[in-house]
Scaffold this motif. Structure first.
Motif, PDB file in Angstrom:
ATOM      1  N   LEU A 177      -1.457   2.976   4.986  1.00 27.41           N
ATOM      2  CA  LEU A 177      -0.927   4.260   4.543  1.00 27.41           C
ATOM      3  C   LEU A 177      -0.135   4.908   5.670  1.00 27.41           C
ATOM      4  N   PRO A 178       0.894   5.702   5.333  1.00 26.11           N
ATOM      5  CA  PRO A 178       1.662   6.376   6.386  1.00 26.11           C
ATOM      6  C   PRO A 178       0.811   7.394   7.135  1.00 26.11           C
ATOM      7  N   SER A 179       1.150   7.592   8.386  1.00 22.93           N
ATOM      8  CA  SER A 179       0.417   8.589   9.171  1.00 22.93           C
ATOM      9  C   SER A 179       0.811   9.995   8.754  1.00 22.93           C
ATOM     10  N   MET A 180       2.071  10.174   8.316  1.00 18.57           N
ATOM     11  CA  MET A 180       2.513  11.495   7.864  1.00 18.57           C
ATOM     12  C   MET A 180       1.843  11.835   6.539  1.00 18.57           C
ATOM     13  N   MET A 181       1.601  13.094   6.299  1.00 17.53           N
ATOM     14  CA  MET A 181       0.892  13.505   5.087  1.00 17.53           C
ATOM     15  C   MET A 181       1.780  14.271   4.105  1.00 17.53           C
ATOM     16  N   VAL A 182       3.008  14.521   4.456  1.00 18.62           N
ATOM     17  CA  VAL A 182       3.898  15.280   3.578  1.00 18.62           C
ATOM     18  C   VAL A 182       4.560  14.312   2.600  1.00 18.62           C
ATOM     19  N   GLU A 187      11.299  10.433   3.521  1.00 15.63           N
ATOM     20  CA  GLU A 187      10.989   9.142   4.140  1.00 15.63           C
ATOM     21  C   GLU A 187       9.617   8.612   3.739  1.00 15.63           C
ATOM     22  N   TYR A 188       8.841   9.438   3.026  1.00 13.71           N
ATOM     23  CA  TYR A 188       7.459   9.046   2.757  1.00 13.71           C
ATOM     24  C   TYR A 188       7.356   7.750   1.960  1.00 13.71           C
ATOM     25  N   ASP A 189       8.069   7.667   0.840  1.00 14.23           N
ATOM     26  CA  ASP A 189       7.943   6.511  -0.049  1.00 14.23           C
ATOM     27  C   ASP A 189       8.269   5.212   0.670  1.00 14.23           C
ATOM     28  N   SER A 190       9.371   5.205   1.390  1.00  6.56           N
ATOM     29  CA  SER A 190       9.767   3.965   2.065  1.00  6.56           C
ATOM     30  C   SER A 190       8.773   3.581   3.147  1.00  6.56           C
ATOM     31  N   GLU A 191       8.250   4.577   3.893  1.00  4.14           N
ATOM     32  CA  GLU A 191       7.266   4.249   4.933  1.00  4.14           C
ATOM     33  C   GLU A 191       5.967   3.760   4.303  1.00  4.14           C
ATOM     34  N   CYS A 226       3.045   1.137  -5.043  1.00  7.56           N
ATOM     35  CA  CYS A 226       1.996   1.988  -4.480  1.00  7.56           C
ATOM     36  C   CYS A 226       1.839   3.236  -5.345  1.00  7.56           C
ATOM     37  N   PHE A 227       0.786   4.001  -5.042  1.00  7.21           N
ATOM     38  CA  PHE A 227       0.574   5.291  -5.695  1.00  7.21           C
ATOM     39  C   PHE A 227       0.530   6.375  -4.624  1.00  7.21           C
ATOM     40  N   LYS A 228       0.888   7.582  -5.023  1.00 13.97           N
ATOM     41  CA  LYS A 228       0.751   8.707  -4.101  1.00 13.97           C
ATOM     42  C   LYS A 228       0.174   9.900  -4.849  1.00 13.97           C
ATOM     43  N   MET A 229      -0.490  10.782  -4.082  1.00 12.20           N
ATOM     44  CA  MET A 229      -1.155  11.941  -4.673  1.00 12.20           C
ATOM     45  C   MET A 229      -1.469  12.926  -3.555  1.00 12.20           C
ATOM     46  N   SER A 230      -1.477  14.196  -3.881  1.00  8.45           N
ATOM     47  CA  SER A 230      -1.939  15.220  -2.945  1.00  8.45           C
ATOM     48  C   SER A 230      -2.771  16.216  -3.731  1.00  8.45           C
ATOM     49  N   ASP A 231      -3.292  17.215  -3.022  1.00  9.70           N
ATOM     50  CA  ASP A 231      -4.075  18.235  -3.720  1.00  9.70           C
ATOM     51  C   ASP A 231      -3.209  19.075  -4.647  1.00  9.70           C
ATOM     52  N   GLN A 232      -1.888  19.054  -4.415  1.00 15.03           N
ATOM     53  CA  GLN A 232      -0.980  19.857  -5.230  1.00 15.03           C
ATOM     54  C   GLN A 232      -0.223  19.025  -6.280  1.00 15.03           C
ATOM     55  N   SER A 233      -0.208  17.711  -6.101  1.00 19.48           N
ATOM     56  CA  SER A 233       0.571  16.880  -7.035  1.00 19.48           C
ATOM     57  C   SER A 233      -0.291  15.757  -7.595  1.00 19.48           C
ATOM     58  N   TYR A 234      -0.056  15.456  -8.880  1.00 16.21           N
ATOM     59  CA  TYR A 234      -0.823  14.415  -9.547  1.00 16.21           C
ATOM     60  C   TYR A 234      -0.389  13.023  -9.081  1.00 16.21           C
ATOM     61  N   ILE A 235      -1.198  12.045  -9.417  1.00 16.15           N
ATOM     62  CA  ILE A 235      -0.896  10.662  -9.036  1.00 16.15           C
ATOM     63  C   ILE A 235       0.440  10.248  -9.643  1.00 16.15           C
TER      64      ILE A 235
END
Length: 725
Positions: A177-182, A187-191, A226-235
């Motif tokens: 997983l990327p070290s960045m959390m934003v 750049e998140y998806d590609s990393e 891959c999948f991504k999710m945060s406390d503010q956004s759904y999977i």
């Protein structure tokens, strides 16, 4: 049969070995391997959604989804299970578990980042539980369980030491997983995809293919998903797979459909993290509740026998795949020492030939005919019934089982035969609509007698007879051109030969055999006699024949039955034969003696495909002019018989309608039919020489119909016996 056992099992126990009594020995899950001769994954959205919907609607703790056949060795713990049947279903369930692993992977990150300490250990247990079924149990990093258990211990220890950031950093690094959390960062998806791809490279998957190209494709799609999710956004799903083949798109679609279905099943009002946990719970239920009947055998032969029996009742596997797999299976089993990479390259090229060259851009009817002709010629089996897919497979299975060797040249030859049959259909312009018109066009054309015979047999729905003629043609190509090319049935050479056969320079033995088939089918009162001729041809001219048989003649005694058939023929009863024979007569002329038919070119002023065979004397009487019509107590017998038939273009035939006989010659003249053609001349002579006809009204007498029928019968027989080759 070496049947080890059969058990109803869930996904997690599919690979648990059984002993001879059928009892289970549940340990570490084994790898599942799909043999070379299996097709790729092909389930589409409809298939996957149906499985998930049926399970969800069951509302019980058990849903039976079908059977799986494997080859297993309980004495060798390292040997993978070979998945012989049930690949589509198993792969779908495997991908559901993969989605579970990927969602759990990001849920743990959120739990660490949000300090949900009570969730971390249970989520790690779920991650480990899913990972041991995604990846092979033993990798360069140690066992899968120990690898993820170590990560769990390190994270929990960091949290206990009040250093969750260190635990989070270690976790993200360890699971790709990327070290960045934003996550909204551009750049998140590609990393994310880059990190995960590096992570995935460390491990072997627990589901693999013997064919390296399939393995490459499968890993490629997984590494780009891959999948991504945060406390503010759904999977949400990240996928940047560069689609280069349909199989890649199939995997991508499957993952998307699986996720979307479970997402829709969950509560839409929950917060992102809680919704993710509910989706995980739904997938866990699915994996536990969906059951399959696992049938384990000790050898491939027995497993494949079960595979064929089960798939006789299945619509999930395309019949063409079952047929193709027969050849793949025999090749792989006959060459166990061949390098896997070489096998993979060969089968990949055959796959492309099968899909792109043999069965692409053609109708279902063309597919069926291609398959029937090829299987009949390859096997020499005379019991195969057209359009019987099970019969094709049985014939191939029986044929291949008797082969002492089956090497690269053998399987390539067989695939080239399939492609040669497709070429035959295309080059000879075989159509499956308006077949009667095509046969009439062919009869009038300057194409070879082979072309005429092919289209007559197709229009007569005598595919079983056509198979004999095609077997003779293919065996000519096989025996007369052996040694001229390193590749048996070289397609370029086959194409050139077939194109020559289309025209007047068709080889004499092919022309003679085609003539015999044409005559037999024309003269026979049923399909038996032409089929008997076809059976003889197939028996003597199969793919394993080393010589071409001499043309097999038709039976001369068919003439008697044919004449009897013409005597009793009535309008509307197999008009095709009558139309073709009249078309044949149009191209002919009588010599000076008026006894011998000769071939000649005439200039018709109408399209022969518009030619209809209809009544000279109208079948219906105009009551306002009834005295101009033939009157007899058996009027229908004479009017509907052969003696009253004449070929006319459709336009003039419609215009003539119910006009009496005395007017018919005017319509014939207006049609563009040559007035001096012997058909017109002889008909006029019989009509005018009829002493009993009504000279005032022009109504014919029964003698006209009788004499003209005898004339047409005589001309038909002579035209059939005329050598067009």
């Amino acid at each position: 049969m070496e049947l080890i056992g059969a058990k109803i099992r869930s996904f997690k126990t599919v690979t648990s070995d059984m002993n001879d009594s059928g009892s289970e020995s549940i340990g570490q899950p084994k790898k599942v391997k799909i043999p070379h001769y299996q097709r790729p994954y092909r389930w589409e959205e409809e298939n996957i959604t149906r499985l998930l919907d049926d399970w969800h609607a069951e509302q019980s703790n058990s849903y039976f989804s079908g059977s799986i056949v494997t080859v297993s060795s309980s004495s060798d713990a390292t040997r993978p299970h070979e998945l012989i049947d049930g690949q589509q279903r198993f792969t779908t369930i495997y991908l559901a578990n993969y989605v579970r692993f990927m969602i759990t992977r990001i849920a743990i990150r959120q739990a660490i980042n949000s300090n949900r300490q009570l969730d971390i250990a249970p989520l790690f247990d779920k991650l480990i539980d899913s990972a041991i079924y995604v990846f092979s149990s033993q990798n360069s990093e140690g066992t899968i369980k120990s690898y993820f258990s170590d990560i769990k211990d390190r994270v929990i220890e960091s949290i206990s030491d009040d250093d969750p950031e260190n635990g989070l950093e270690h976790y993200c690094s360890a699971v790709g997983l990327p070290s960045m959390m934003v996550e909204a960062d551009d750049e998140y998806d590609s990393e994310h995809l880059t990190k995960y791809s590096e992570f995935l490279d460390k491990f072997d998957l627990s589901l693999s293919y013997d064919r390296s190209s399939f393995n490459y494709t499968f890993r490629k799609v997984l590494s780009h998903t891959c999948f991504k999710m945060s406390d503010q956004s759904y999977i949400s799903l990240i996928n940047d797979t560069p689609i280069e083949a349909s199989i890649e798109e199939t995997y991508c679609t499957a993952i998307k459909v699986i996720f979307n279905n479970f997402n829709e099943m969950s509560d839409q009002n929950k917060k992102p993290y809680d919704k993710a946990k509910e989706i995980l719970a739904l997938i866990e239920r699915f994996l536990d509740e969906v059951k399959v009947c696992v049938i384990q055998t000790g050898n491939e032969k027995d497993a494949y026998t079960l595979f064929e029996v089960l798939n006789d009742r299945s619509l999930a596997l395309d019949d063409l795949d079952l047929i193709k797999n027969q050849f793949y299976k025999s090749f792989v089993l006959a060459n166990p020492s061949m390098d896997d990479k070489k096998v993979d390259v060969l089968l990949q090229s055959l796959d492309e030939q099968w899909v792109d060259n043999i069965y692409s851009k053609c109708s279902e009817s063309a597919k069926k005919l291609t398959t029937y002709l090829a299987v009949t010629y390859i096997t020499g089996n005379t019991d195969i019934v057209y359009n019987s897919n099970e019969g094709y497979r049985n014939a191939i299975s029986e044929y291949l089982s008797e082969k002492k060797k089956y090497d690269c040249s053998d399987i390539k030859k067989h695939f080239n035969i399939f492609e040669s049959c497709r070429k035959f259909i295309d080059i000879f312009g075989v159509t499956f609509k308006s077949k009667d018109l095509k046969a009439i066009d062919s009869e009038y054309s300057d194409f070879s007698v082979l072309h005429k015979a092919v289209h007559f047999l197709i229009a007569s729905k005598q595919e079983g007879v056509l198979a004999g003629l095609v077997a003779y043609v293919l065996n000519y190509i096989n025996t007369k051109n052996s040694g001229l090319s390193k590749c048996p049935f070289d397609i370029d050479r086959v194409t050139k030969i077939l194109e020559k056969m289309l025209n007047d320079d068709c080889p004499s033995n092919i022309s003679h055999q085609a003539t015999y088939f044409w005559r037999t089918s024309m003269l026979a009162k049923s399909a038996k006699e032409p089929r008997d001729l076809a059976v003889s041809c197939i028996s003597m001219n199969s793919a394993d024949s080393t010589v071409l048989s001499r043309p097999i003649p038709y039976h001369k005694n068919l003439n008697k039955d044919f004449l009897l058939w013409l005597d009793g023929w009535r309008y509307g009863n197999n008009n095709l034969k009558i139309r073709i024979l009249f078309t044949r007569l149009i191209k002919l002329d009588l010599d000076e003696s008026q006894n011998t038919l000769l071939s000649r070119s005439i200039g018709l002023k109408f399209d022969v495909s518009n030619l209809q065979v209809d009544h000279l004397e109208a079948r219906n009487i105009d009551e306002n002019n009834s005295e101009s019509y033939f009157e007899h107590e058996e009027r229908n017998f004479y009017v509907e018989g052969l003696g009253n038939m004449m070929p006319l273009p459709s336009k003039e035939n419609r215009e003539k309608s119910n006009a009496p006989m005395k007017s018919c010659f005017d319509y014939i003249a207006d049609s563009g039919f040559p007035d001096n053609h012997f058909l017109v001349r002889k008909t006029r002579e019989i009509y005018e020489e009829d002493e009993n006809r009504n000279v005032v009204t022009g109504a014919p007498n029964e003698l006209f119909f009788t004499k003209r029928k005898e004339l047409i019968k005589e001309l038909f027989v002579k035209s059939i016996e005329l050598d067009f080759s």
